[in-house]
Design a protein around this motif. Structure first.
Motif, PDB file in Angstrom:
ATOM      1  N   UNK A  47     -13.468 -21.626  13.700  1.00 22.35           N
ATOM      2  CA  UNK A  47     -12.484 -22.477  14.087  1.00 22.35           C
ATOM      3  C   UNK A  47     -11.471 -22.201  15.095  1.00 22.35           C
ATOM      4  N   UNK A  48     -11.075 -21.131  15.025  1.00 19.78           N
ATOM      5  CA  UNK A  48      -9.977 -20.525  16.028  1.00 19.78           C
ATOM      6  C   UNK A  48     -10.747 -20.482  17.536  1.00 19.78           C
ATOM      7  N   UNK A  49     -11.879 -20.105  17.639  1.00 22.06           N
ATOM      8  CA  UNK A  49     -12.597 -19.904  18.622  1.00 22.06           C
ATOM      9  C   UNK A  49     -13.398 -21.093  19.365  1.00 22.06           C
ATOM     10  N   UNK A  50     -13.070 -22.197  18.473  1.00 22.75           N
ATOM     11  CA  UNK A  50     -13.754 -23.400  19.008  1.00 22.75           C
ATOM     12  C   UNK A  50     -13.056 -24.076  20.016  1.00 22.75           C
ATOM     13  N   UNK A  51     -13.251 -25.129  20.737  1.00 24.65           N
ATOM     14  CA  UNK A  51     -12.703 -26.099  21.804  1.00 24.65           C
ATOM     15  C   UNK A  51     -11.650 -26.561  21.042  1.00 24.65           C
ATOM     16  N   UNK A  52     -10.390 -26.481  21.465  1.00 25.69           N
ATOM     17  CA  UNK A  52      -9.309 -27.312  20.731  1.00 25.69           C
ATOM     18  C   UNK A  52      -8.832 -26.447  19.048  1.00 25.69           C
ATOM     19  N   UNK A  53      -9.401 -25.314  19.023  1.00 25.12           N
ATOM     20  CA  UNK A  53      -9.182 -24.613  17.937  1.00 25.12           C
ATOM     21  C   UNK A  53      -7.723 -24.499  17.688  1.00 25.12           C
ATOM     22  N   UNK A  54      -6.736 -24.354  18.705  1.00 23.33           N
ATOM     23  CA  UNK A  54      -5.574 -23.897  18.438  1.00 23.33           C
ATOM     24  C   UNK A  54      -4.903 -25.341  17.691  1.00 23.33           C
ATOM     25  N   UNK A  55      -5.269 -26.621  18.012  1.00 25.38           N
ATOM     26  CA  UNK A  55      -4.738 -27.733  17.362  1.00 25.38           C
ATOM     27  C   UNK A  55      -5.364 -27.820  16.183  1.00 25.38           C
ATOM     28  N   UNK A  56      -6.609 -27.494  15.789  1.00 27.14           N
ATOM     29  CA  UNK A  56      -7.224 -27.650  14.459  1.00 27.14           C
ATOM     30  C   UNK A  56      -6.213 -26.732  13.422  1.00 27.14           C
ATOM     31  N   UNK A  57      -6.285 -25.407  14.051  1.00 24.68           N
ATOM     32  CA  UNK A  57      -5.603 -24.568  13.145  1.00 24.68           C
ATOM     33  C   UNK A  57      -4.289 -24.842  12.591  1.00 24.68           C
ATOM     34  N   UNK A  58      -3.433 -25.509  13.818  1.00 25.42           N
ATOM     35  CA  UNK A  58      -1.993 -26.089  13.349  1.00 25.42           C
ATOM     36  C   UNK A  58      -2.199 -27.266  12.371  1.00 25.42           C
ATOM     37  N   UNK A  59      -3.138 -27.889  12.333  1.00 28.83           N
ATOM     38  CA  UNK A  59      -3.448 -29.114  11.453  1.00 28.83           C
ATOM     39  C   UNK A  59      -3.414 -28.476   9.946  1.00 28.83           C
ATOM     40  N   UNK A  60      -4.418 -27.516  10.050  1.00 25.31           N
ATOM     41  CA  UNK A  60      -4.841 -26.859   8.901  1.00 25.31           C
ATOM     42  C   UNK A  60      -3.622 -26.134   8.097  1.00 25.31           C
ATOM     43  N   UNK A  61      -2.940 -25.606   8.898  1.00 21.96           N
ATOM     44  CA  UNK A  61      -1.829 -24.838   8.347  1.00 21.96           C
ATOM     45  C   UNK A  61      -0.701 -25.872   7.709  1.00 21.96           C
ATOM     46  N   UNK A  62      -0.523 -27.137   8.455  1.00 23.94           N
ATOM     47  CA  UNK A  62       0.261 -27.982   7.893  1.00 23.94           C
ATOM     48  C   UNK A  62      -0.165 -28.481   6.805  1.00 23.94           C
ATOM     49  N   UNK A  63      -1.617 -28.780   6.797  1.00 19.95           N
ATOM     50  CA  UNK A  63      -2.211 -29.292   5.495  1.00 19.95           C
ATOM     51  C   UNK A  63      -1.857 -28.326   4.235  1.00 19.95           C
ATOM     52  N   UNK A  64      -2.197 -26.982   4.279  1.00 17.72           N
ATOM     53  CA  UNK A  64      -1.779 -26.115   3.582  1.00 17.72           C
ATOM     54  C   UNK A  64      -0.302 -26.166   3.040  1.00 17.72           C
ATOM     55  N   UNK A  65       0.632 -26.244   3.846  1.00 16.45           N
ATOM     56  CA  UNK A  65       1.976 -26.379   3.509  1.00 16.45           C
ATOM     57  C   UNK A  65       2.216 -27.593   2.535  1.00 16.45           C
ATOM     58  N   UNK A  66       1.777 -28.809   3.207  1.00 15.72           N
ATOM     59  CA  UNK A  66       1.759 -29.922   2.302  1.00 15.72           C
ATOM     60  C   UNK A  66       1.289 -29.843   0.634  1.00 15.72           C
ATOM     61  N   UNK A  67      -0.107 -28.990   0.670  1.00 18.77           N
ATOM     62  CA  UNK A  67      -0.528 -28.840  -0.487  1.00 18.77           C
ATOM     63  C   UNK A  67       0.163 -28.193  -1.423  1.00 18.77           C
ATOM     64  N   UNK A  68       0.757 -27.139  -0.884  1.00 21.36           N
ATOM     65  CA  UNK A  68       1.781 -26.126  -1.822  1.00 21.36           C
ATOM     66  C   UNK A  68       3.021 -26.958  -2.293  1.00 21.36           C
ATOM     67  N   UNK A  69       3.434 -27.701  -1.267  1.00 23.43           N
ATOM     68  CA  UNK A  69       4.700 -28.294  -1.845  1.00 23.43           C
ATOM     69  C   UNK A  69       4.329 -29.524  -2.903  1.00 23.43           C
ATOM     70  N   UNK A  70       3.316 -30.325  -2.738  1.00 23.73           N
ATOM     71  CA  UNK A  70       2.888 -31.113  -3.410  1.00 23.73           C
ATOM     72  C   UNK A  70       2.440 -30.715  -5.070  1.00 23.73           C
ATOM     73  N   UNK A  71       1.791 -29.326  -5.005  1.00 22.41           N
ATOM     74  CA  UNK A  71       1.341 -28.611  -6.187  1.00 22.41           C
ATOM     75  C   UNK A  71       2.518 -28.216  -7.151  1.00 22.41           C
ATOM     76  N   UNK A  72       3.709 -27.751  -6.271  1.00 21.59           N
ATOM     77  CA  UNK A  72       5.024 -27.763  -7.119  1.00 21.59           C
ATOM     78  C   UNK A  72       5.370 -28.749  -7.787  1.00 21.59           C
ATOM     79  N   UNK A  73       5.464 -29.956  -6.994  1.00 26.64           N
ATOM     80  CA  UNK A  73       6.103 -31.104  -7.560  1.00 26.64           C
ATOM     81  C   UNK A  73       5.101 -31.485  -8.744  1.00 26.64           C
TER      82      UNK A  73
END
Length: 682
Positions: A47-73
C-alpha cells in the motif's frame, strides 16, 4: 481443585449466559479484526509503495484511531449490560459466603477468557481477511495489485496492546462497581421494582430547541466554507438534542398512551406500555444511541459513495485541461523574458512526446485573496485570517486577467475603457457593481456566466471570482507594489499555460514530468540582487490528478464501508441486548398474564405492539437528521468540486433504503429472541 475453582466458575458463568456473551465476544472479535486490518493496511509495503500510498496510509491510520476510540466507548456501554445481568449471580455468591475478593477473581477470569477468545478469533479473522481487504482497497483505489501474503507483527502488537488496555479498563470499572454494591443491591440488580420516571418537560423542550437550532444552521448556511466550520458544532448539537428528546420524550409518549384508556386497556398494549413506562429513561438512551449510530452510517455511506462515484466530475472541475502549468512571479518586470523561455521549453517537450495539443490557454493573471465587503475588496492581514472562522468563511480569491488574453482565448472582441471590468462570480453569489482593490477601482460593466481560465483555482476551498480588465500591466505593478510595501502575501502574479493532450495517460504523465524537470532548470532568481522572482506553482496533468483522486476518495470509501459495518454491528448489538434484557425483565409479567388466560398468540401481538411503538423511532429520527444534514453535506461536497446534487440525492436515498431494509430484518430477528424468552414456561 482450588486452582481451577474460579476459572471454572467464570467459564460456567459465560456458558450459562451465552445468549449475552456470544454476541459480545463476537463483537469484540470483530473490532479486533477491523483494527488489525486498518493497522495492517497502514504499514503494508504494497500500500505504501503504490501510487497515492501516502494519502491511503493516512486514511487508514485515521480509521484505526476512530476504531479504537469507538471500541472504548461502545465496549464500556455494552459491558454494562453484562454486569447488570450477572449482578444477581454475584449477589448470590456473596450471600452464600464468597467475599468480594473471590467475586473479583471470577471477574478477572471472565475478563481474561473474553479477551483471549476475542483476540484469538479477531486476529485469526483479521489475518485471514487482511489480504482480501488489501485487494478490495487496490480495486477501489485503482492501484497496482500485489498478491504476496504477509502478517504484520507491528499491527498485531499495536492491536493487542490497545485491546488489552481496553479490557483492563473494563475490569477496573466492573471491580469498582462491585465494591460499591451490597449483596442486596446485587440481588436486586434486575428487579423491576423501580419507580416510574417522570417526564421532564425542561429537558424535552431544551432538546427540541437545540435540535431546531442545529436544523436551522443546516438550512441557513449558504457558504460552503462556513458549512465546513459549523458542521461539527451542528453534529454535537444533534447528538445532545437526540438524547434529551428520547429520554424525556419517550416517557411522555408512554404517559400519553396510558391516559388513552381505549388504547391502554387493550390486551395487545396493556403489558407492553406498562413495562415500557418503568424503564423508559434507560430505554430512551438506548434508542438515542441506535439513532445516532444509524445517522452516522447513513451520512458516511452517502457522502463517501457520492465522492467516489462523482470523482470524475470533480477532476473535470479541478482540471478543465489535460495539462496545467502555472508559474508565480514576485516582480512583473521579469514576466516576459521568463515566459518566453518557458513557452519554448513546453512546446519543445510537447514536440518530443509527439503530442498534438488543443484548446490552448496562454494568459497572465493576478490572484488576490481577501474579503469583498460591498464595493471594497479588503486584503489587509485582519481580513485574510484563515484561523478566524468568521473571517475564513468570508474569504474569496479574486483573479484578474487582461482583456487582450480574454479575447484571444474566447475569439471575442470585447472592448473596455480604463476603469471598466467584466465580472464572473464563479461559486460565489456576489454581483457587485463596482470593485475597489489595492487603490485600483473598477466599474463592472458586464456579468459573465463563465470564463475559459478556470484552471486549478477550482482546487481552492474558498470560492474564486474573476475580473477581465484593461491596463493589466499597470494593475499588476500597482497591486504587487502594494504587497511589497505592506508585506502582505495574499497577492500574486501568475503565468498560466494549459492545453488538452492527445497522448494516453502513461505518456501524458511522462511528458508532464519531463517538462517539469526542464522548467525547474531555469534560475528563479536575479544574480545581481540575489532575489527570487519566480517559482513553479503547478505542473500537473489530469491523469495524475485522477490517480490522486482515486487513491484519496477510494480510500475514504473503503474506510466508510468498514466503519459502517462496525457501526451497524454496534447498533444491532444494542438492539439485541435491549430486547434480551427487557425480555428477562418482562418474563415474570407475561408469566402472570399467561396464568390468567393470555395465549402465546396474545403475547406475540403484545410484543409486536411494544416493538412497533418504539423500535422504528430511531429510524424515523435518523431519516429526519439525514434530511436536514443534506444541505450541509451538499455544501461540503462543493469544496471537493462536486456539485452533482442529483448524484448525492441518489446515494443518500439508496443508502437509507438499504439500511431501512436491514433494520426491519433486525427487528424480526430480535423480536423472535424477545418472544422466546417471555413465552418459555421454565
Amino acid at each position: 481443585m482450588k486452582k481451577v475453582f474460579f476459572p471454572k466458575l467464570a467459564w460456567n458463568g459465560i456458558k450459562n449466559n451465552r445468549r449475552l456473551y456470544i454476541p459480545y465476544i463476537l463483537t469484540c472479535a470483530g473490532m479486533v479484526m477491523m483494527t488489525y486490518i486498518l493497522q495492517y493496511l497502514s504499514v503494508s509495503p504494497a500500500v505504501m509503495n503504490s501510487y497515492g500510498g501516502t494519502a491511503i496510509v493516512s486514511t487508514m491510520l485515521l480509521g484505526s484511531f476512530v476504531m479504537v476510540i469507538f471500541s472504548v466507548i461502545f465496549l464500556f456501554y455494552t459491558n454494562s449490560f453484562l454486569i447488570r445481568r450477572r449482578g444477581r449471580e454475584f449477589g448470590l455468591y456473596n450471600i452464600l459466603g464468597m467475599d468480594k475478593r473471590g467475586i473479583a477473581r471470577i471477574l478477572i477470569w471472565e475478563t481474561l477468557t473474553s479477551a483471549v477468545i476475542s483476540l484469538a478469533v479477531g486476529f485469526a479473522a483479521g489475518i485471514g481477511l487482511s489480504k482480501l481487504a488489501q485487494l478490495g482497497l487496490n480495486n477501489i483505489t485503482s492501484t497496482d495489485i500485489n498478491y504476496e501474503f504477509t502478517i504484520s507483527t507491528h499491527a498485531l502488537r499495536n492491536t493487542a496492546i490497545m485491546f488489552l488496555v481496553i479490557y483492563a479498563l473494563l475490569f477496573l470499572r466492573s471491580l469498582i462497581k462491585l465494591n460499591l454494591s451490597t449483596a442486596v443491591s446485587l440481588l436486586g440488580s434486575e428487579s423491576f421494582g423501580e419507580k416510574p420516571p417522570r417526564a421532564n418537560p425542561i429537558i424535552g423542550i431544551g432538546g427540541i430547541i437545540l435540535l431546531g437550532g442545529a436544523y436551522w444552521l443546516a438550512v441557513s448556511i449558504e457558504d460552503p466554507v462556513s458549512a465546513l466550520v459549523i458542521f461539527f458544532l451542528a453534529v454535537i448539537m444533534v447528538i445532545v438534542a437526540t438524547y434529551m428528546i428520547f429520554i424525556s420524550g419517550s416517557v411522555l409518549v408512554c404517559r400519553m398512551l396510558q391516559k388513552n384508556k381505549k388504547y391502554y386497556y387493550n390486551k395487545r398494549h396493556f403489558v407492553s406500555v406498562s413495562s415500557m413506562v418503568y424503564r423508559m429513561k434507560r430505554n430512551g438512551a438506548g434508542l438515542a444511541s441506535i439513532c445516532i449510530l444509524a445517522t452516522m452510517v447513513l451520512v458516511i455511506l452517502s457522502s463517501t459513495t457520492c465522492l467516489y462515484f462523482g470523482s470524475e466530475g470533480s477532476i473535470r472541475a479541478r482540471c478543465p485541461r489535460d495539462v496545467t502549468i502555472r508559474v508565480g512571479f514576485h516582480n512583473s518586470e521579469y514576466v516576459d523574458d521568463t515566459t518566453t523561455k518557458m513557452r519554448d521549453i513546453i512546446t519543445s517537450g510537447i514536440a518530443d512526446a509527439n503530442d498534438t495539443p488543443s484548446n490552448l490557454l496562454d494568459y497572465r493573471s493576478i490572484a488576490i485573496v481577501g474579503q469583498l465587503i460591498g464595493e471594497e475588496f479588503n486584503i489587509n492581514s485582519d481580513s485574510v485570517n484563515i484561523y478566524n472562522p468568521t473571517s475564513f468563511g468570508n474569504l474569496m480569491q479574486l483573479v484578474i486577467v487582461s482583456v487582450e488574453d480574454y479575447n484571444r482565448m474566447t475569439d471575442e472582441n470585447v472592448s473596455l475603457s480604463t476603469g471598466e471590468a467584466l465580472y464572473c462570480a464563479g461559486r460565489s453569489d456576489s454581483k457587485p457593481s463596482r470593485v475597489n482593490v489595492g487603490g485600483c477601482s473598477f466599474t463592472i460593466v458586464g456579468q459573465l456566466d463563465s470564463v475559459p481560465m478556470e484552471t486549478e483555482d477550482s482546487m481552492l476551498i474558498i470560492p474564486t471570482v474573476y475580473m477581465v480588465t484593461p491596463d493589466f500591466d499597470y494593475t499588476a505593478e500597482s497591486l504587487l507594489g502594494l504587497v511589497r510595501d505592506s508585506g502582505n502575501t495574499s497577492t500574486e502574479l501568475f503565468w498560466n499555460y494549459c492545453f488538452d493532450s492527445s497522448l494516453p495517460d502513461t505518456e501524458q504523465i511522462a511528458m508532464t514530468q519531463s517538462i517539469r524537470e526542464q522548467l525547474l532548470l531555469i534560475k528563479p532568481y536575479d544574480e545581481e540582487t540575489d532575489t527570487n522572482y519566480h517559482y513553479l506553482s503547478a505542473c500537473m496533468n489530469k491523469a495524475s490528478e485522477r490517480r490522486d483522486f482515486m487513491s484519496t476518495f477510494g480510500s475514504l470509501l473503503f474506510l466508510g464501508i468498514l466503519l459502517s459495518i462496525v457501526f451497524v454491528a454496534a447498533a444491532v448489538l444494542i438492539i439485541y441486548y435491549k430486547q434480551i434484557t427487557e425480555g428477562y425483565e418482562d418474563k415474570s409479567r407475561f408469566d402472570i398474564m399467561m396464568k390468567v388466560g393470555m395465549t402465546k398468540k396474545n403475547i406475540r401481538s403484545s410484543i409486536n405492539s411494544q416493538l412497533l411503538t418504539v423500535f422504528y423511532l430511531p429510524l424515523v429520527f435518523a431519516g429526519l437528521h439525514l434530511t436536514f444534514a443534506f444541505p450541509f453535506i451538499a455544501k461540503i461536497m462543493t469544496l471537493f468540486n462536486l456539485d452533482n446534487v442529483s448524484l448525492l440525492i441518489g446515494t443518500t436515498v439508496v443508502s437509507f433504503i438499504i439500511f431501512a431494509l436491514f433494520y426491519m430484518l433486525v427487528y424480526r430477528l430480535t423480536s423472535n429472541a424477545y418472544y422466546s424468552i417471555v413465552s418459555r414456561n421454565d
